[in-house]
Design a protein around this motif. Structure first.
Motif, PDB file in Angstrom:
ATOM      1  N   MET A 374     -64.077 -13.372 -39.517  1.00 39.19           N
ATOM      2  CA  MET A 374     -64.033 -14.548 -38.647  1.00 39.19           C
ATOM      3  C   MET A 374     -65.443 -14.940 -38.248  1.00 39.19           C
ATOM      4  SD  MET A 374     -60.880 -13.821 -36.023  1.00 39.19           S
ATOM      5  CE  MET A 374     -60.966 -15.518 -35.411  1.00 39.19           C
ATOM      6  N   MET A 375     -65.754 -16.227 -38.405  1.00 36.92           N
ATOM      7  CA  MET A 375     -67.024 -16.770 -37.969  1.00 36.92           C
ATOM      8  C   MET A 375     -66.852 -17.477 -36.619  1.00 36.92           C
ATOM      9  SD  MET A 375     -69.464 -16.010 -40.030  1.00 36.92           S
ATOM     10  CE  MET A 375     -68.842 -14.480 -40.758  1.00 36.92           C
ATOM     11  N   PRO A 376     -67.959 -17.738 -35.907  1.00 36.38           N
ATOM     12  CA  PRO A 376     -67.851 -18.449 -34.633  1.00 36.38           C
ATOM     13  C   PRO A 376     -67.071 -19.761 -34.759  1.00 36.38           C
ATOM     14  CG  PRO A 376     -70.036 -17.532 -34.848  1.00 36.38           C
ATOM     15  CD  PRO A 376     -69.345 -17.296 -36.164  1.00 36.38           C
ATOM     16  N   GLY A 377     -66.128 -19.962 -33.839  1.00 38.25           N
ATOM     17  CA  GLY A 377     -65.291 -21.146 -33.831  1.00 38.25           C
ATOM     18  C   GLY A 377     -63.969 -20.975 -34.541  1.00 38.25           C
ATOM     19  N   GLU A 378     -63.846 -19.960 -35.413  1.00 35.99           N
ATOM     20  CA  GLU A 378     -62.597 -19.755 -36.141  1.00 35.99           C
ATOM     21  C   GLU A 378     -61.563 -19.071 -35.261  1.00 35.99           C
ATOM     22  OE1 GLU A 378     -62.931 -19.300 -40.777  1.00 35.99           O
ATOM     23  OE2 GLU A 378     -64.190 -17.764 -39.857  1.00 35.99           O
ATOM     24  N   ARG A 379     -60.291 -19.416 -35.508  1.00 37.03           N
ATOM     25  CA  ARG A 379     -59.179 -18.775 -34.824  1.00 37.03           C
ATOM     26  C   ARG A 379     -58.171 -18.257 -35.840  1.00 37.03           C
ATOM     27  NH1 ARG A 379     -60.710 -23.583 -34.661  1.00 37.03           N
ATOM     28  NH2 ARG A 379     -58.683 -24.587 -34.317  1.00 37.03           N
ATOM     29  N   ILE A 380     -57.552 -17.141 -35.495  1.00 32.52           N
ATOM     30  CA  ILE A 380     -56.386 -16.645 -36.226  1.00 32.52           C
ATOM     31  C   ILE A 380     -55.383 -16.125 -35.211  1.00 32.52           C
ATOM     32  CG2 ILE A 380     -57.617 -15.984 -38.335  1.00 32.52           C
ATOM     33  CD1 ILE A 380     -57.291 -13.035 -37.337  1.00 32.52           C
ATOM     34  N   GLU A 381     -54.141 -16.064 -35.623  1.00 32.16           N
ATOM     35  CA  GLU A 381     -53.146 -15.290 -34.907  1.00 32.16           C
ATOM     36  C   GLU A 381     -52.661 -14.215 -35.858  1.00 32.16           C
ATOM     37  OE1 GLU A 381     -50.096 -17.621 -33.013  1.00 32.16           O
ATOM     38  OE2 GLU A 381     -51.493 -19.260 -32.603  1.00 32.16           O
ATOM     39  N   LEU A 382     -52.548 -13.016 -35.340  1.00 28.60           N
ATOM     40  CA  LEU A 382     -52.082 -11.907 -36.169  1.00 28.60           C
ATOM     41  C   LEU A 382     -50.955 -11.177 -35.466  1.00 28.60           C
ATOM     42  CD1 LEU A 382     -53.221  -8.901 -35.036  1.00 28.60           C
ATOM     43  CD2 LEU A 382     -55.379  -9.889 -35.813  1.00 28.60           C
ATOM     44  N   MET A 383     -50.145 -10.489 -36.267  1.00 25.14           N
ATOM     45  CA  MET A 383     -49.119  -9.603 -35.740  1.00 25.14           C
ATOM     46  C   MET A 383     -49.375  -8.194 -36.236  1.00 25.14           C
ATOM     47  SD  MET A 383     -45.625 -11.893 -35.818  1.00 25.14           S
ATOM     48  CE  MET A 383     -44.621 -10.538 -35.178  1.00 25.14           C
ATOM     49  N   VAL A 384     -49.272  -7.241 -35.319  1.00 28.06           N
ATOM     50  CA  VAL A 384     -49.479  -5.842 -35.667  1.00 28.06           C
ATOM     51  C   VAL A 384     -48.327  -5.031 -35.086  1.00 28.06           C
ATOM     52  CG1 VAL A 384     -50.959  -5.423 -33.640  1.00 28.06           C
ATOM     53  CG2 VAL A 384     -51.087  -3.890 -35.636  1.00 28.06           C
ATOM     54  N   ASN A 385     -47.872  -4.065 -35.864  1.00 30.38           N
ATOM     55  CA  ASN A 385     -46.730  -3.251 -35.475  1.00 30.38           C
ATOM     56  C   ASN A 385     -47.198  -1.993 -34.747  1.00 30.38           C
ATOM     57  OD1 ASN A 385     -44.187  -2.140 -35.214  1.00 30.38           O
ATOM     58  ND2 ASN A 385     -44.107  -1.376 -37.320  1.00 30.38           N
ATOM     59  N   LEU A 386     -46.831  -1.879 -33.466  1.00 32.69           N
ATOM     60  CA  LEU A 386     -47.083  -0.663 -32.690  1.00 32.69           C
ATOM     61  C   LEU A 386     -45.800   0.144 -32.525  1.00 32.69           C
ATOM     62  CD1 LEU A 386     -49.400  -2.110 -29.859  1.00 32.69           C
ATOM     63  CD2 LEU A 386     -50.051  -1.174 -32.094  1.00 32.69           C
ATOM     64  N   GLY A 387     -44.755  -0.242 -33.246  1.00 40.03           N
ATOM     65  CA  GLY A 387     -43.456   0.405 -33.091  1.00 40.03           C
ATOM     66  C   GLY A 387     -43.419   1.845 -33.544  1.00 40.03           C
ATOM     67  N   ASN A 388     -44.324   2.236 -34.414  1.00 34.08           N
ATOM     68  CA  ASN A 388     -44.365   3.624 -34.889  1.00 34.08           C
ATOM     69  C   ASN A 388     -45.337   4.490 -34.104  1.00 34.08           C
ATOM     70  OD1 ASN A 388     -42.500   3.047 -36.978  1.00 34.08           O
ATOM     71  ND2 ASN A 388     -44.162   2.216 -38.235  1.00 34.08           N
ATOM     72  N   ASP A 389     -45.992   3.912 -33.104  1.00 33.61           N
ATOM     73  CA  ASP A 389     -46.932   4.663 -32.282  1.00 33.61           C
ATOM     74  C   ASP A 389     -46.216   5.261 -31.077  1.00 33.61           C
ATOM     75  OD1 ASP A 389     -49.947   3.832 -33.209  1.00 33.61           O
ATOM     76  OD2 ASP A 389     -48.526   2.211 -33.561  1.00 33.61           O
ATOM     77  N   ALA A 390     -46.660   6.413 -30.651  1.00 37.88           N
ATOM     78  CA  ALA A 390     -46.086   7.055 -29.472  1.00 37.88           C
ATOM     79  C   ALA A 390     -46.582   6.363 -28.209  1.00 37.88           C
ATOM     80  CB  ALA A 390     -46.465   8.536 -29.439  1.00 37.88           C
ATOM     81  N   VAL A 391     -45.698   6.248 -27.215  1.00 40.95           N
ATOM     82  CA  VAL A 391     -46.133   5.744 -25.917  1.00 40.95           C
ATOM     83  C   VAL A 391     -47.220   6.666 -25.378  1.00 40.95           C
ATOM     84  CG1 VAL A 391     -45.442   5.293 -23.535  1.00 40.95           C
ATOM     85  CG2 VAL A 391     -43.931   4.640 -25.422  1.00 40.95           C
ATOM     86  N   GLY A 392     -48.327   6.098 -24.959  1.00 38.75           N
ATOM     87  CA  GLY A 392     -49.470   6.888 -24.508  1.00 38.75           C
ATOM     88  C   GLY A 392     -50.548   7.043 -25.561  1.00 38.75           C
ATOM     89  N   ALA A 393     -50.222   6.694 -26.823  1.00 36.47           N
ATOM     90  CA  ALA A 393     -51.246   6.732 -27.876  1.00 36.47           C
ATOM     91  C   ALA A 393     -52.196   5.559 -27.701  1.00 36.47           C
ATOM     92  CB  ALA A 393     -50.584   6.696 -29.249  1.00 36.47           C
ATOM     93  N   SER A 394     -53.311   5.606 -28.398  1.00 34.54           N
ATOM     94  CA  SER A 394     -54.279   4.520 -28.306  1.00 34.54           C
ATOM     95  C   SER A 394     -54.927   4.282 -29.662  1.00 34.54           C
ATOM     96  CB  SER A 394     -55.348   4.823 -27.250  1.00 34.54           C
ATOM     97  OG  SER A 394     -56.100   5.958 -27.615  1.00 34.54           O
ATOM     98  N   LEU A 395     -55.459   3.081 -29.822  1.00 35.76           N
ATOM     99  CA  LEU A 395     -56.215   2.711 -31.007  1.00 35.76           C
ATOM    100  C   LEU A 395     -57.173   1.602 -30.610  1.00 35.76           C
ATOM    101  CD1 LEU A 395     -54.135   0.391 -33.347  1.00 35.76           C
ATOM    102  CD2 LEU A 395     -53.292   1.119 -31.118  1.00 35.76           C
ATOM    103  N   ASP A 396     -58.107   1.294 -31.499  1.00 36.10           N
ATOM    104  CA  ASP A 396     -59.104   0.267 -31.216  1.00 36.10           C
ATOM    105  C   ASP A 396     -59.009  -0.866 -32.225  1.00 36.10           C
ATOM    106  OD1 ASP A 396     -60.211   1.670 -29.075  1.00 36.10           O
ATOM    107  OD2 ASP A 396     -61.624   2.738 -30.360  1.00 36.10           O
ATOM    108  N   LEU A 397     -59.172  -2.094 -31.729  1.00 34.25           N
ATOM    109  CA  LEU A 397     -59.448  -3.237 -32.590  1.00 34.25           C
ATOM    110  C   LEU A 397     -60.958  -3.327 -32.696  1.00 34.25           C
ATOM    111  CD1 LEU A 397     -58.177  -5.627 -34.146  1.00 34.25           C
ATOM    112  CD2 LEU A 397     -58.434  -6.985 -32.069  1.00 34.25           C
ATOM    113  N   LYS A 398     -61.486  -3.327 -33.932  1.00 37.20           N
ATOM    114  CA  LYS A 398     -62.920  -3.165 -34.127  1.00 37.20           C
ATOM    115  C   LYS A 398     -63.503  -4.273 -35.004  1.00 37.20           C
ATOM    116  CE  LYS A 398     -64.718   0.853 -34.482  1.00 37.20           C
ATOM    117  NZ  LYS A 398     -65.189   2.200 -34.902  1.00 37.20           N
TER     118      LYS A 398
END
Length: 594
Positions: A374-398
């Motif tokens: 993504m360059m400055p000014g660009e937009r996207i919408e994304l969907m990500v599945n957290l359904g297989n993650d345990a409650v209390g788990a964590s991850l980073d968008l990087k």
């Protein structure tokens, strides 16, 4: 016969009495009221620095008019104490921006809200940690404004970004950085009222909107200090993520750096019919990614020649941001609001996610990826599945920005700490590194959770070369020896019309980049289709309608668009590099549609 007539009359009388009684029993009160409240982020830490959140208040039978909300926290640690906004009839909720001061003596606080003219005093609870060992700050979720009249006021403000002195900022509608998210419906006729309470002139551009040039908010539509600009237009855009920001020539870089900007969400029947997450701030998250460099006194550094890149990443104006997301499919609406840096976005565990929109709305089908540039000014919408993650788990968008080819903005230089009041040119702490944009904590699943991504999203029909009625070529020039970039060796000025386009023309633009650096071209008024890239195939995730396109070093890109609906012989639209430093230095042209 008389008996039958009497029987029918009695039956009708009985029905009338019964129906009347039933209607009386089922008629409910229409008194305006506050029914519930929750915090977008409810976990805070005592680390002596302010942490942002948003108090969403559910409304019943809202009426049009200005309303003042009173906010009381049990520890007197949340501000503001009052919040005034304009509601529209039937509005379902309002989001009130709050800030926790980071110094509570309690382990939990109750935040109660009331409003003039409304019954009910709902409350929400926040938990206060005794340490800030994680180093994360709660992601600020911008409040929303919906309806057909949108009042925006830009003013100077302050925000506690770092320990020590507070930072001077700009914000709309009382926000300390950034502005409210505007929610509109395609087909609505909207009235915008923008008041400038700065000491300097500004403008507001409705980025991505297909509207008359005189309403576009480019460099010509200036808003003097202490005045209000009131454009009006019909929303013709597809459902998607758009934004508003200053566009005053030679001041865009400065005013965006200070925090002036905000998101726009457009809805339409096609998007509404899909099973997508759309509970704002719960499973549908607005995310504005940028970065800033600070001087020794904690003020933003704003020297165009030096400050192409910030040293500290921000999400929605929050440094080291974290957010709770439910264990299910979630939707992220992302804007790259950087000054110049590109972002190669993905998750820390390299999981797949699905891109469902481009700048101009839904793709025809979701596109699975592990990275999206993504360059400055660009937009996207994304969907990500957290359904297989345990409650209390964590991850980073990087941002996986290390090792990019030369010309990728943010690749050049080495991470270097600024000293005093200056940083190195084309360098910064985040350059040529992988860095975290947002820390995500997995929380409990919500009611009516979305658990799958639709396989079909839309049925867009795109322009092709067979539709083209005119071709033109735009050359990116300059940059040699550190000189400013331009189009066709011409720098922007207010009076030069660089291109003239016939109304209803379907044009193919061939944009030729030179061998100096990458750029992001934004064209006002229209949404275009990327037809080809000389560097290779057009990525699947950029296969939809676009208004910003990334041009790699030495690359030629072809796009097609139709210039319809609006014409003027005096009011031009802009095309420019969306690196705001390049734009301010003259890398901008203007065109008339006649």
């Amino acid at each position: 016969m008389k008996k039958i007539t009497k029987f029918i009359a009695l039956l009708l009388l009985t029905c009338w009495v019964g129906c009347k009684k039933t209607n009386t029993l089922t008629t409910s009160s229409t008194t305006p009221s506050l029914s519930s409240a929750f915090l977008s982020q409810s976990s805070f830490t005592n680390r002596g620095t302010a942490q942002s959140t948003s108090l969403t208040v559910a409304l019943a039978y809202a009426i049009t008019g200005s309303v003042t909300f009173s906010i009381i926290s049990s520890g007197n640690d949340f501000t503001p104490k009052t919040y005034t906004t304009t509601l529209t009839a039937g509005q379902a909720s309002v989001a009130i921006p709050l800030s926790f001061n980071g110094t509570s003596t309690l382990t939990s606080e109750t935040i109660t809200v009331s409003a003039t003219g409304y019954t009910g005093t709902p409350a929400a609870t926040g938990t206060i940690g005794t340490t800030g060992a994680s180093g994360y700050n709660t992601l600020f979720i911008p409040p929303t404004i919906s309806g057909t009249t949108f009042n925006l006021t830009l003013a100077a403000s302050t925000k506690q970004f770092k320990t020590g002195a507070i930072t001077n900022t700009y914000g709309y509608n009382g926000n300390s950085f950034w502005g409210p998210t505007l929610i509109m419906n395609k087909g609505d006729n909207v009235q915008m009222n923008v008041t400038n309470n700065l000491i300097n002139t500004t403008t507001v551009h409705w980025h991505g909107f297909h509207i008359p040039a005189v309403m576009d908010g480019g460099p010509h539509q200036k808003i003097a200090p202490g005045t209000t600009w009131s454009p009006y237009f019909q929303v013709k855009n597809n459902a998607g993520l758009y934004w508003y920001h200053p566009h005053l020539h030679e001041k865009t870089f400065d005013q965006i750096t200070m925090g002036a900007g905000g998101l726009i969400i457009v809805k339409d029947p096609i998007e509404t019919a899909l099973a997508l997450p759309r509970t704002y701030g719960i499973d549908d998250f607005p995310l504005v990614f940028t970065s800033r460099r600070f001087l020794s006194g904690n003020q933003f550094s704003k020297t165009i020649a030096l400050d192409n890149y910030g040293d500290y990443a921000m999400a929605n104006g929050t440094m080291n941001a974290q957010v709770n997301m439910p264990k299910q499919q979630v939707r992220l609406r992302i804007l790259n609001a950087e000054i110049q840096r590109g972002l190669n976005i993905g998750f820390s565990d390299n999981r797949n996610f699905y891109v469902i929109t481009n700048d101009g709305g839904l793709l025809n089908a979701p596109v699975a990826v592990t990275r999206v540039v993504m360059m400055p000014g660009e937009r996207i919408e994304l969907m990500v599945n957290l359904g297989n993650d345990a409650v209390g788990a964590s991850l980073d968008l990087k941002a996986f920005n290390s090792g990019q080819a030369f010309g990728f903005p943010g690749q050049e230089g080495n991470p270097t700490q600024p000293t005093g009041n200056a940083g190195p040119i084309n360098g910064g702490l985040l350059n040529n590194t992988d860095f975290t944009l947002l820390h995500i904590n997995v929380a409990a699943t919500t009611a009516n959770a979305i658990t799958a991504v639709p396989t079909i999203l839309a049925n867009n029909t795109y322009w092709t070369t067979a539709d083209v009625t005119n071709n033109r070529t735009i050359n990116i020039t300059g940059g040699q020896g550190g000189s400013n970039f331009s189009f066709d060796n011409n720098f922007y000025n207010y009076t030069t019309i660089n291109q003239t386009i016939n109304l209803n023309a379907v044009e193919q633009w061939t944009i030729v980049n030179n061998n100096i650096f990458g750029h992001a071209l934004h064209i006002h008024d229209i949404q275009f289709k990327i037809i080809s890239r000389s560097s290779g195939a057009v990525a699947g995730y950029e296969s939809g309608w676009k208004d910003v396109v990334y041009l790699r070093l030495g690359e030629t890109v072809k796009v097609i668009a139709k210039f319809d609906d609006f014409t003027s012989s005096v009011n031009p639209y802009m095309y420019h590099c969306h690196f705001s430093n390049h734009e301010d230095e003259g890398m901008m042209g203007q065109f008339l549609v006649q």
